[in-house]
Design a protein around this motif. Structure first.
Motif, PDB file in Angstrom:
ATOM      1  N   CYS A 188      79.621 -48.772 -12.517  1.00 49.81           N
ATOM      2  CA  CYS A 188      80.760 -49.254 -11.729  1.00 49.81           C
ATOM      3  C   CYS A 188      81.728 -48.126 -11.406  1.00 49.81           C
ATOM      4  CB  CYS A 188      81.496 -50.375 -12.477  1.00 49.81           C
ATOM      5  SG  CYS A 188      82.640 -49.776 -13.723  1.00 49.81           S
ATOM      6  N   GLY A 189      82.781 -48.501 -10.733  1.00 49.52           N
ATOM      7  CA  GLY A 189      83.765 -47.535 -10.268  1.00 49.52           C
ATOM      8  C   GLY A 189      84.400 -46.696 -11.364  1.00 49.52           C
ATOM      9  N   LEU A 190      84.501 -47.236 -12.562  1.00 51.35           N
ATOM     10  CA  LEU A 190      85.138 -46.457 -13.634  1.00 51.35           C
ATOM     11  C   LEU A 190      84.356 -45.165 -13.868  1.00 51.35           C
ATOM     12  CD1 LEU A 190      86.685 -47.752 -16.938  1.00 51.35           C
ATOM     13  CD2 LEU A 190      85.388 -45.633 -16.883  1.00 51.35           C
ATOM     14  N   GLY A 191      83.072 -45.312 -14.147  1.00 48.89           N
ATOM     15  CA  GLY A 191      82.242 -44.125 -14.392  1.00 48.89           C
ATOM     16  C   GLY A 191      82.074 -43.265 -13.157  1.00 48.89           C
ATOM     17  N   GLN A 192      82.024 -43.934 -12.001  1.00 53.08           N
ATOM     18  CA  GLN A 192      81.815 -43.176 -10.762  1.00 53.08           C
ATOM     19  C   GLN A 192      83.017 -42.313 -10.401  1.00 53.08           C
ATOM     20  OE1 GLN A 192      80.827 -46.383  -8.127  1.00 53.08           O
ATOM     21  NE2 GLN A 192      78.929 -46.788  -9.222  1.00 53.08           N
ATOM     22  N   THR A 193      84.194 -42.653 -10.947  1.00 55.29           N
ATOM     23  CA  THR A 193      85.376 -41.852 -10.637  1.00 55.29           C
ATOM     24  C   THR A 193      85.903 -41.082 -11.845  1.00 55.29           C
ATOM     25  OG1 THR A 193      86.817 -43.746 -11.075  1.00 55.29           O
ATOM     26  CG2 THR A 193      86.162 -43.396  -8.792  1.00 55.29           C
ATOM     27  N   ALA A 194      85.418 -41.424 -13.043  1.00 55.09           N
ATOM     28  CA  ALA A 194      85.943 -40.785 -14.262  1.00 55.09           C
ATOM     29  C   ALA A 194      85.879 -39.248 -14.219  1.00 55.09           C
ATOM     30  CB  ALA A 194      85.223 -41.322 -15.500  1.00 55.09           C
ATOM     31  N   PRO A 195      84.826 -38.655 -13.638  1.00 53.33           N
ATOM     32  CA  PRO A 195      84.786 -37.188 -13.630  1.00 53.33           C
ATOM     33  C   PRO A 195      85.657 -36.557 -12.543  1.00 53.33           C
ATOM     34  CG  PRO A 195      82.568 -38.151 -13.546  1.00 53.33           C
ATOM     35  CD  PRO A 195      83.538 -39.225 -13.195  1.00 53.33           C
TER      36      PRO A 195
END
Lengths: 181, 582
Positions: free
Chosen positions: B524-531
């Motif tokens: 989801c978006g959390l992991g996709q934007t975390a970096p």
């Protein structure tokens, strides 16, 4: 082509030798391999130290004690390429299950409080390597060039990686070999 | 479930609400309560347990009778203050003092970035901390003065609206939007929303008209409207103002949406950190009932619609719409696989619109003033305005509203930011930009944002900022998918290694590889934007990493080898040469 055979060293640190057994499952293919490869330090031949100019080091198992660290460092200094072989070398594996407990708890369970323990005492002979507080994968202590996954990696995976390296190619594992279920 | 029927006069018999009450009563969730709640709510024990373990504000072991959570956000947090209070009260962070009186820990941004440092004490928000205030707090705690008896001014939360625009500056008469919408009829009203060009204000920018149309067309036993007030992105606090001073517009937007999509029930999912707003929000709902703007036969017409408030319990991931729906369904906030999207299969698997607070408030104004009025503002692809939460190194932090298309430099000038090193636009999951990009413009065409705008001056250590964000994501990862669960922690460890002066070039390369993988493979978006913060910093501020690296070694171990033998040395009473590692 190189003038000398490719020098391969292998070791099992905090592992179960299962990866080595799986390696030996290449069976008769070892005859062809020996045409191109000579083994340096390895449990297969009982040579005690790495030739200073090894090409490939295969490391099974993670790091659970000071001796594991010394051996790993010798391999890194002697081998051009280090390959982490199997779940324990890569992630810590089964030995790392002790990481949920303190070292003290583990030793007390094994040597003081466990069922059937006689003459309870925690070993402290200077000949014994001291245990690290946690079990670590090898890439946390030295640079690792390649990872060969599996518990153990199948014989075909060993063959594929070694053949690729012998042919001067970047090793790659096809999905069939990496797929375990 | 009915509104206002809870034992504390708050919201209904929702698992999260019942757990909150139990947590307040016993300062933890006893095993017995889990069994009782499972029976009462007819839920599997395993589900109740998983919810207790998932949300940060529930605990299995007792917290102190005074449970303090300091924000660790770069804008409203001050963990040095936390440590000093810990020292003063003789508390170890994260642990409860032996006498059970007090416990102190960190929590993710609590949305008080314009009036920090801030903390939550027994779930009440305390702002504007100073050294003197800490002393006073310590005294109150040691004297055992209950939190409701502490001076009210300690808990005052200011709106701090510095610049009004289209949304905040247009007077809104309660009921006017709904009246206009009912007059127009659902189809004409939907056409207005579509014509307005309104796009989702949470940051992703999906067309609101399209979302409502899809949901209206979807078949189901019931339709639902959900207002996402789980404003968890660090540095974002604009919904706080909308909910405290423009709640009628927000609820009216929900009602208008309900009328269009054929819903008779709406939910506002409020983040647990904003619990202090709950009583006022319930009062607004009550007033709307009285004015026949909610309930049966709204404004005398054949339209029934009611709104219930669900309060979260400290989980950033619940801002993701499908995780939010899971949370509404009394489960852990684990994002669903999409498609199907909520518009066809949302709350209770029924067609559901989930919109940001600001989107719904804008919809209420569009009902009154028309789609053309709205699309006349902003830029071509980003109609209207954006409410920004500005914080960090500037003289006047607060809420600013601008038409889309405004430049970063203009915003920095308005809020009195000088010697700026970097701006984090859209929060940690957004974009970190450097001064040579300050002419870039806010909008879906260039810099999209959910409203967070954090400013870092030249005095800040950017590596600390990046590290803070990376720790945040590792903490908030829901743990469902491996790339995010493991990846965010590895990124955190990598940054810690560099920050502690043990990193090498190979660590930077490895982090880049890992960051790219986490971004690409996460569910989801959390992991996709975390970096993002890490990747942006590597690209724009490579020197921040470079200057911390060990340059005379190609590789450094990830931990102190000799220290790792210390425990064994003590147990075996050895200190010979072999008992050490270089």
């Amino acid at each position: 082509m190189s003038t000398r055979k490719i020098r391969v060293a292998t070791t099992s640190l905090a592992g179960c030798f299962g990866c080595h057994m799986s390696f030996l499952d290449i069976d008769e293919r070892i005859v062809g391999l020996i045409e191109h490869v000579e083994f340096s330090r390895s449990p297969i031949n009982d040579i005690k130290h790495c030739h200073p100019d090894c090409d490939i080091g295969l490391i099974e198992g993670g790091l659970c004690n000071a001796e594991n660290v010394h051996v790993l460092k010798e391999f890194r200094e002697s081998c051009k390429i280090i390959i982490a072989v199997g779940a324990c070398a890569i992630n810590g594996g089964v030995p790392a299950m002790r990481n949920h407990f303190t070292l003290k708890e583990c030793l007390e369970e094994a040597y003081l409080d466990g069922i059937g323990v006689e003459n309870p005492m925690i070993p402290n002979d200077v000949e014994l390597p001291l245990l690290l507080s946690k079990v670590h994968p090898i890439h946390e202590v030295v640079h690792v060039d390649y990872y060969l996954p599996g518990c153990p990696p199948p014989a075909d995976a060993f063959m594929k990686v070694l053949t690729d390296l012998l042919e001067g190619k970047e090793p790659s594992l096809p999905k069939e070999i990496l797929h375990f279920d | 479930m009915e509104s206002h029927n809870g034992p504390t006069g708050q919201t209904g018999a929702h698992l999260l609400h019942r757990l909150f009450e139990v947590q307040q009563q016993y300062m933890h969730i006893p095993k017995q309560s889990i069994l009782e709640l499972a029976g009462e709510l007819r839920l599997p024990v395993s589900q109740v347990e998983s919810v207790v373990d998932f949300y940060s504000f529930f605990h299995r072991t007792p917290r102190g009778r005074f449970d303090l959570l300091f924000s660790n956000c770069t804008s409203c947090g001050d963990t040095a203050m936390m440590r000093s209070l810990c020292k003063r009260l003789n508390v170890t962070p994260g642990e409860t003092r032996a006498d059970g009186l007090v416990s102190i820990n960190e929590t993710s941004c609590i949305g008080m970035c314009d009036q920090g440092p801030a903390l939550l004490v027994n779930s009440r928000t305390l702002t504007g901390l100073t050294a003197i205030r800490l002393e006073q707090i310590a005294a109150q705690i040691e004297a055992g003065v209950p939190v409701p008896e502490w001076p009210v001014e300690w808990f005052r939360v200011q709106d701090n609206v510095r610049k009004n625009g289209l949304l905040l500056g247009t007077a809104f008469e309660t009921g006017s939007g709904l009246r206009a919408a009912l007059e127009k009829g659902p189809e004409a009203m939907l056409a207005e929303v579509t014509q307005s060009g309104l796009r989702g204000r949470g940051g992703a920018g999906f067309s609101t008209g399209m979302k409502w149309k899809f949901c209206r067309e979807a078949k189901g036993d019931a339709h639902y409207v959900v207002c996402n007030a789980d404003e968890g992105e660090p540095g974002t606090f604009k919904d706080r103002i909308l909910l405290s001073s423009h709640a009628h517009a927000v609820f009216e937007g929900m009602s208008i949406c309900g009328h269009i999509i054929g819903a008779s029930k709406g939910y506002l999912y409020l983040r647990g950190e904003y619990r202090y707003l709950l009583n006022d929000l319930h009062a607004v709902l009550k007033r709307r009932h009285k004015a026949r703007l909610l309930g049966k036969h709204i404004l005398g017409q054949a339209f029934d619609f009611d709104i219930e408030i669900i309060v979260g319990a400290g989980a950033y991931i619940c801002g993701e719409e499908s995780a939010l729906i899971e949370s509404m369904e009394q489960k852990r906030g684990i994002p669903r696989v999409r498609p199907p999207f909520p518009v066809t299969k949302g709350y209770l698997d029924q067609p559901t619109v989930v919109n940001n607070v600001e989107t719904l408030a804008a919809a209420a104004l569009i009902a009154v003033h028309g789609g053309a009025w709205f699309s006349g503002h902003g830029s071509e692809k980003s109609a209207g305005s954006k409410v920004l939460s500005i914080s960090g190194d500037c003289t006047t932090p607060g809420v600013y509203e601008y038409p889309f298309g405004v430049s970063i430099q203009r915003i920095l000038d308005d809020c009195g930011a000088e010697d700026v090193q970097a701006v984090q636009v859209g929060g940690p999951s957004g974009t970190l930009i450097a001064p040579d990009e300050f002419e870039r413009k806010l909008g879906f065409e260039d810099l999209a944002t959910g409203g967070s705008f954090m400013i870092y001056s030249k005095d800040r250590d950017l590596l600390k900022v990046i590290s803070n964000f990376t720790h945040f994501f590792a903490h908030e990862s829901c743990g469902f998918c491996t790339p995010c669960r493991v990846g965010t922690t590895l990124l955190k460890n990598g940054l810690d290694k560099i920050a502690s002066g043990h990193g090498t070039k190979s660590d930077v390369d490895e982090m880049y590889r890992m960051a790219t993988m986490v971004k690409r493979r996460s569910h989801c978006g959390l992991g996709q934007t975390a970096p993002n913060p890490l990747l942006d910093a590597l690209k724009r501020f490579p020197e921040v990493f470079e200057q911390r690296l060990v340059h005379d070694s190609e590789f450094e171990p990830h931990f102190d080898l000799d220290a790792a033998l210390e425990e064994a040395r003590q147990i075996s009473h050895r200190d010979d040469a072999e008992a050490h590692l270089a």
